[in-house]
Design a protein around this motif. Structure first.
Motif, PDB file in Angstrom:
ATOM      1  N   GLN A  86     -36.936 -82.182  66.341  1.00 16.54           N
ATOM      2  CA  GLN A  86     -37.945 -82.914  65.578  1.00 16.54           C
ATOM      3  C   GLN A  86     -37.991 -84.373  66.014  1.00 16.54           C
ATOM      4  OE1 GLN A  86     -37.563 -83.703  61.142  1.00 16.54           O
ATOM      5  NE2 GLN A  86     -39.033 -82.024  61.131  1.00 16.54           N
ATOM      6  N   ASN A  87     -36.816 -84.987  66.207  1.00 14.61           N
ATOM      7  CA  ASN A  87     -36.757 -86.380  66.645  1.00 14.61           C
ATOM      8  C   ASN A  87     -37.362 -86.562  68.029  1.00 14.61           C
ATOM      9  OD1 ASN A  87     -35.508 -87.243  64.307  1.00 14.61           O
ATOM     10  ND2 ASN A  87     -33.435 -87.017  65.119  1.00 14.61           N
ATOM     11  N   ILE A  88     -37.099 -85.605  68.916  1.00 12.34           N
ATOM     12  CA  ILE A  88     -37.670 -85.677  70.269  1.00 12.34           C
ATOM     13  C   ILE A  88     -39.190 -85.596  70.207  1.00 12.34           C
ATOM     14  CG2 ILE A  88     -37.911 -84.413  72.454  1.00 12.34           C
ATOM     15  CD1 ILE A  88     -34.930 -83.687  72.194  1.00 12.34           C
ATOM     16  N   GLN A  89     -39.713 -84.696  69.387  1.00 11.81           N
ATOM     17  CA  GLN A  89     -41.162 -84.535  69.295  1.00 11.81           C
ATOM     18  C   GLN A  89     -41.830 -85.771  68.722  1.00 11.81           C
ATOM     19  OE1 GLN A  89     -42.383 -80.941  67.374  1.00 11.81           O
ATOM     20  NE2 GLN A  89     -41.315 -79.609  68.793  1.00 11.81           N
ATOM     21  N   MET A  90     -41.135 -86.484  67.837  1.00 11.31           N
ATOM     22  CA  MET A  90     -41.726 -87.680  67.243  1.00 11.31           C
ATOM     23  C   MET A  90     -41.816 -88.831  68.248  1.00 11.31           C
ATOM     24  SD  MET A  90     -39.994 -87.690  63.464  1.00 11.31           S
ATOM     25  CE  MET A  90     -40.335 -86.381  62.287  1.00 11.31           C
ATOM     26  N   ILE A  91     -40.816 -88.932  69.140  1.00 10.83           N
ATOM     27  CA  ILE A  91     -40.802 -90.027  70.112  1.00 10.83           C
ATOM     28  C   ILE A  91     -42.002 -89.980  71.062  1.00 10.83           C
ATOM     29  CG2 ILE A  91     -39.556 -90.902  72.129  1.00 10.83           C
ATOM     30  CD1 ILE A  91     -38.465 -91.921  69.522  1.00 10.83           C
ATOM     31  N   PRO A  92     -42.346 -88.790  71.669  1.00 12.26           N
ATOM     32  CA  PRO A  92     -43.512 -88.785  72.568  1.00 12.26           C
ATOM     33  C   PRO A  92     -44.865 -88.767  71.869  1.00 12.26           C
ATOM     34  CG  PRO A  92     -41.987 -86.991  73.087  1.00 12.26           C
ATOM     35  CD  PRO A  92     -41.648 -87.495  71.747  1.00 12.26           C
ATOM     36  N   ALA A  93     -44.863 -88.781  70.531  1.00 14.38           N
ATOM     37  CA  ALA A  93     -46.131 -88.680  69.801  1.00 14.38           C
ATOM     38  C   ALA A  93     -47.041 -89.865  70.110  1.00 14.38           C
ATOM     39  CB  ALA A  93     -45.865 -88.621  68.302  1.00 14.38           C
ATOM     40  N   PRO A  94     -48.358 -89.642  70.312  1.00 11.93           N
ATOM     41  CA  PRO A  94     -49.288 -90.739  70.591  1.00 11.93           C
ATOM     42  C   PRO A  94     -49.539 -91.586  69.346  1.00 11.93           C
ATOM     43  CG  PRO A  94     -50.489 -88.698  70.273  1.00 11.93           C
ATOM     44  CD  PRO A  94     -49.021 -88.336  70.236  1.00 11.93           C
ATOM     45  N   VAL A  95     -50.084 -92.780  69.555  1.00 11.21           N
ATOM     46  CA  VAL A  95     -50.482 -93.626  68.427  1.00 11.21           C
ATOM     47  C   VAL A  95     -51.587 -92.918  67.657  1.00 11.21           C
ATOM     48  CG1 VAL A  95     -51.509 -95.834  67.761  1.00 11.21           C
ATOM     49  CG2 VAL A  95     -49.859 -95.740  69.636  1.00 11.21           C
ATOM     50  N   THR A 118     -42.126 -93.825  52.776  1.00  6.26           N
ATOM     51  CA  THR A 118     -42.758 -93.971  54.084  1.00  6.26           C
ATOM     52  C   THR A 118     -42.325 -92.851  55.015  1.00  6.26           C
ATOM     53  OG1 THR A 118     -43.022 -96.363  53.912  1.00  6.26           O
ATOM     54  CG2 THR A 118     -42.890 -95.453  56.129  1.00  6.26           C
ATOM     55  N   PHE A 119     -41.016 -92.576  55.048  1.00  5.88           N
ATOM     56  CA  PHE A 119     -40.503 -91.537  55.931  1.00  5.88           C
ATOM     57  C   PHE A 119     -41.067 -90.168  55.559  1.00  5.88           C
ATOM     58  CE2 PHE A 119     -37.061 -88.491  57.116  1.00  5.88           C
ATOM     59  CZ  PHE A 119     -37.158 -88.645  58.490  1.00  5.88           C
ATOM     60  N   MET A 120     -41.115 -89.876  54.265  1.00  6.35           N
ATOM     61  CA  MET A 120     -41.651 -88.602  53.791  1.00  6.35           C
ATOM     62  C   MET A 120     -43.129 -88.462  54.160  1.00  6.35           C
ATOM     63  SD  MET A 120     -40.262 -86.064  52.100  1.00  6.35           S
ATOM     64  CE  MET A 120     -39.000 -86.803  51.075  1.00  6.35           C
ATOM     65  N   SER A 121     -43.895 -89.549  54.000  1.00 12.62           N
ATOM     66  CA  SER A 121     -45.323 -89.520  54.313  1.00 12.62           C
ATOM     67  C   SER A 121     -45.552 -89.357  55.805  1.00 12.62           C
ATOM     68  CB  SER A 121     -45.992 -90.810  53.821  1.00 12.62           C
ATOM     69  OG  SER A 121     -45.779 -90.982  52.436  1.00 12.62           O
ATOM     70  N   TRP A 122     -44.712 -90.009  56.594  1.00 13.61           N
ATOM     71  CA  TRP A 122     -44.796 -89.889  58.052  1.00 13.61           C
ATOM     72  C   TRP A 122     -44.610 -88.439  58.478  1.00 13.61           C
ATOM     73  CZ3 TRP A 122     -40.249 -90.637  61.756  1.00 13.61           C
ATOM     74  CH2 TRP A 122     -40.679 -90.740  63.078  1.00 13.61           C
ATOM     75  N   LEU A 123     -43.579 -87.791  57.939  1.00  9.53           N
ATOM     76  CA  LEU A 123     -43.339 -86.389  58.271  1.00  9.53           C
ATOM     77  C   LEU A 123     -44.499 -85.502  57.814  1.00  9.53           C
ATOM     78  CD1 LEU A 123     -39.542 -85.969  57.374  1.00  9.53           C
ATOM     79  CD2 LEU A 123     -40.563 -86.239  59.642  1.00  9.53           C
ATOM     80  N   ALA A 124     -45.046 -85.801  56.637  1.00  3.87           N
ATOM     81  CA  ALA A 124     -46.154 -84.988  56.118  1.00  3.87           C
ATOM     82  C   ALA A 124     -47.366 -85.088  57.028  1.00  3.87           C
ATOM     83  CB  ALA A 124     -46.511 -85.440  54.701  1.00  3.87           C
ATOM     84  N   LEU A 125     -47.709 -86.300  57.456  1.00  2.62           N
ATOM     85  CA  LEU A 125     -48.885 -86.487  58.310  1.00  2.62           C
ATOM     86  C   LEU A 125     -48.672 -85.915  59.706  1.00  2.62           C
ATOM     87  CD1 LEU A 125     -49.890 -90.015  57.062  1.00  2.62           C
ATOM     88  CD2 LEU A 125     -51.403 -88.031  57.094  1.00  2.62           C
ATOM     89  N   LEU A 126     -47.420 -85.856  60.139  1.00  3.71           N
ATOM     90  CA  LEU A 126     -47.109 -85.211  61.419  1.00  3.71           C
ATOM     91  C   LEU A 126     -46.962 -83.693  61.276  1.00  3.71           C
ATOM     92  CD1 LEU A 126     -44.453 -87.676  62.895  1.00  3.71           C
ATOM     93  CD2 LEU A 126     -46.770 -87.293  63.749  1.00  3.71           C
ATOM     94  N   ARG A 127     -47.072 -83.192  60.033  1.00  4.73           N
ATOM     95  CA  ARG A 127     -46.863 -81.778  59.705  1.00  4.73           C
ATOM     96  C   ARG A 127     -45.454 -81.330  60.098  1.00  4.73           C
ATOM     97  NH1 ARG A 127     -51.943 -81.967  62.209  1.00  4.73           N
ATOM     98  NH2 ARG A 127     -53.704 -81.635  60.802  1.00  4.73           N
ATOM     99  N   ARG A 128     -44.468 -82.170  59.779  1.00  7.78           N
ATOM    100  CA  ARG A 128     -43.083 -81.878  60.144  1.00  7.78           C
ATOM    101  C   ARG A 128     -42.191 -81.575  58.937  1.00  7.78           C
ATOM    102  NH1 ARG A 128     -44.026 -80.347  65.095  1.00  7.78           N
ATOM    103  NH2 ARG A 128     -44.641 -82.024  66.523  1.00  7.78           N
ATOM    104  N   LEU A 129     -42.733 -81.600  57.732  1.00  9.55           N
ATOM    105  CA  LEU A 129     -41.936 -81.179  56.585  1.00  9.55           C
ATOM    106  C   LEU A 129     -41.754 -79.659  56.637  1.00  9.55           C
ATOM    107  CD1 LEU A 129     -43.548 -83.321  53.721  1.00  9.55           C
ATOM    108  CD2 LEU A 129     -41.278 -83.627  54.722  1.00  9.55           C
ATOM    109  N   SER A 178     -46.318 -92.786  47.558  1.00 14.61           N
ATOM    110  CA  SER A 178     -45.511 -92.424  46.388  1.00 14.61           C
ATOM    111  C   SER A 178     -45.901 -91.061  45.841  1.00 14.61           C
ATOM    112  CB  SER A 178     -45.654 -93.492  45.303  1.00 14.61           C
ATOM    113  OG  SER A 178     -45.180 -94.740  45.762  1.00 14.61           O
ATOM    114  N   ILE A 179     -47.190 -90.729  45.888  1.00 17.83           N
ATOM    115  CA  ILE A 179     -47.644 -89.417  45.433  1.00 17.83           C
ATOM    116  C   ILE A 179     -47.095 -88.318  46.339  1.00 17.83           C
ATOM    117  CG2 ILE A 179     -49.697 -87.939  45.268  1.00 17.83           C
ATOM    118  CD1 ILE A 179     -51.135 -90.367  44.030  1.00 17.83           C
ATOM    119  N   ILE A 180     -47.100 -88.555  47.643  1.00 19.12           N
ATOM    120  CA  ILE A 180     -46.520 -87.587  48.575  1.00 19.12           C
ATOM    121  C   ILE A 180     -45.045 -87.369  48.254  1.00 19.12           C
ATOM    122  CG2 ILE A 180     -45.817 -87.250  50.987  1.00 19.12           C
ATOM    123  CD1 ILE A 180     -48.491 -88.515  51.801  1.00 19.12           C
ATOM    124  N   TYR A 181     -44.329 -88.456  48.020  1.00 22.57           N
ATOM    125  CA  TYR A 181     -42.896 -88.361  47.709  1.00 22.57           C
ATOM    126  C   TYR A 181     -42.654 -87.573  46.417  1.00 22.57           C
ATOM    127  CZ  TYR A 181     -38.243 -89.750  46.176  1.00 22.57           C
ATOM    128  OH  TYR A 181     -36.950 -89.724  45.716  1.00 22.57           O
TER     129      TYR A 181
END
Length: 256
Positions: free
Chosen positions: A75-84, A101-112, A196-199
């Motif tokens: 998961q960490n590897i996939q996040m590093i090459p992710a485009p802006v 923030t971390f939870m929302s980031w994962l949600a938007l990347l569909r990584r939860l 906060s709602i995502i969390y």
């Protein structure tokens, strides 16, 4: 000399260029260092990348084509090459609450680890949403197609603008474009709402699965209100630049 090898390795960096001469596994082309050291020998096969592949070999028409991650390392590897992405400013802002923030980031990347993803990993479990019990649990269902999470999102979001989008990425785009309508502090408040709602939604989902403890929508409204007010109280007193964020919050929303 042997003691110097780790230090030398840390100092070495690789310019990617077109990626044809940069080793995907062994060169130091990401902030994680050589990726073979992050995920081991089994990492490249799980990413469907050959051990000897170059960075360009790991792409198709200039785009990464990785399967769903099955470990934190992958998961960490996939996040590093992710485009802006268009929603990056909705996630990363200096006033944020790091866990939200971390939870929302994962949600938007569909990584939860939603149930549809867990089933693709080969685990045998029901894929039904534990909040509404009427649909398959996916990222888009959780945020905010599920009737339970939608009620929470609309309760807060519609106090700022009518008819907020009921889709995770559409909501992020709505907030990203809100700077054309709102001042900077109003945008920050929207970002707080969103994260906060995502969390809160994800925490409730895990509580129902792992502890069999459920909270009603009214209890979650109170928890969300408390979370937001506690954070907004930590900001400094008003300045000539504008009102205190907490005052702005009360202007948009009347707590239950």
């Amino acid at each position: 000399m042997l003691q110097l090898k780790p230090i030398v390795s840390e100092l070495m960096r690789c310019a990617i260029g077109d990626g044809k001469t940069t080793s995907f596994c062994y060169d130091h082309w990401t902030n994680l260092g050589p990726l073979i050291g992050v995920a081991g020998q089994t990492g490249p096969p799980s990413l469907r990348v050959r051990i000897g592949a170059s960075v360009s070999d790991a792409t198709v028409d200039g785009t990464w084509r990785f399967p769903a991650a099955r470990s934190h390392e992958i998961q960490n590897i996939q996040m590093i090459p992710a485009p802006v992405v268009f929603w990056h400013k909705v996630i990363w802002f200096k006033e944020n609450i790091p866990r939200n923030t971390f939870m929302s980031w994962l949600a938007l990347l569909r990584r939860l680890p939603t149930k549809d993803i867990i089933r693709r990993w080969g685990l045998n479990l029901t894929d039904q949403c534990v909040r509404c019990n009427s649909a398959v649990e996916t990222h888009h269902h959780c945020f905010f197609e599920c009737s339970f999470s939608s009620a929470l999102w609309l309760k807060f979001g519609s106090n700022i603008l009518p008819n907020p989008p009921e889709d995770l990425h559409s909501a992020a785009a709505w907030i990203a474009s809100s700077s054309r309508v709102f001042c900077s502090k109003q945008v920050i408040l929207l970002e707080f709402f969103f994260q906060s709602i995502i969390y809160i939604i994800w925490r409730e989902r895990n509580s129902r699965i792992f502890t069999s403890v459920s909270s009603s929508s009214s209890v979650l409204h109170l928890a969300l209100d408390r979370l937001l007010r506690d954070r907004l109280l930590s900001f400094p007193a008003p300045s000539p630049a504008g009102p205190l964020l907490l005052q702005l919050y009360f202007a948009f929303y009347r707590p239950p």
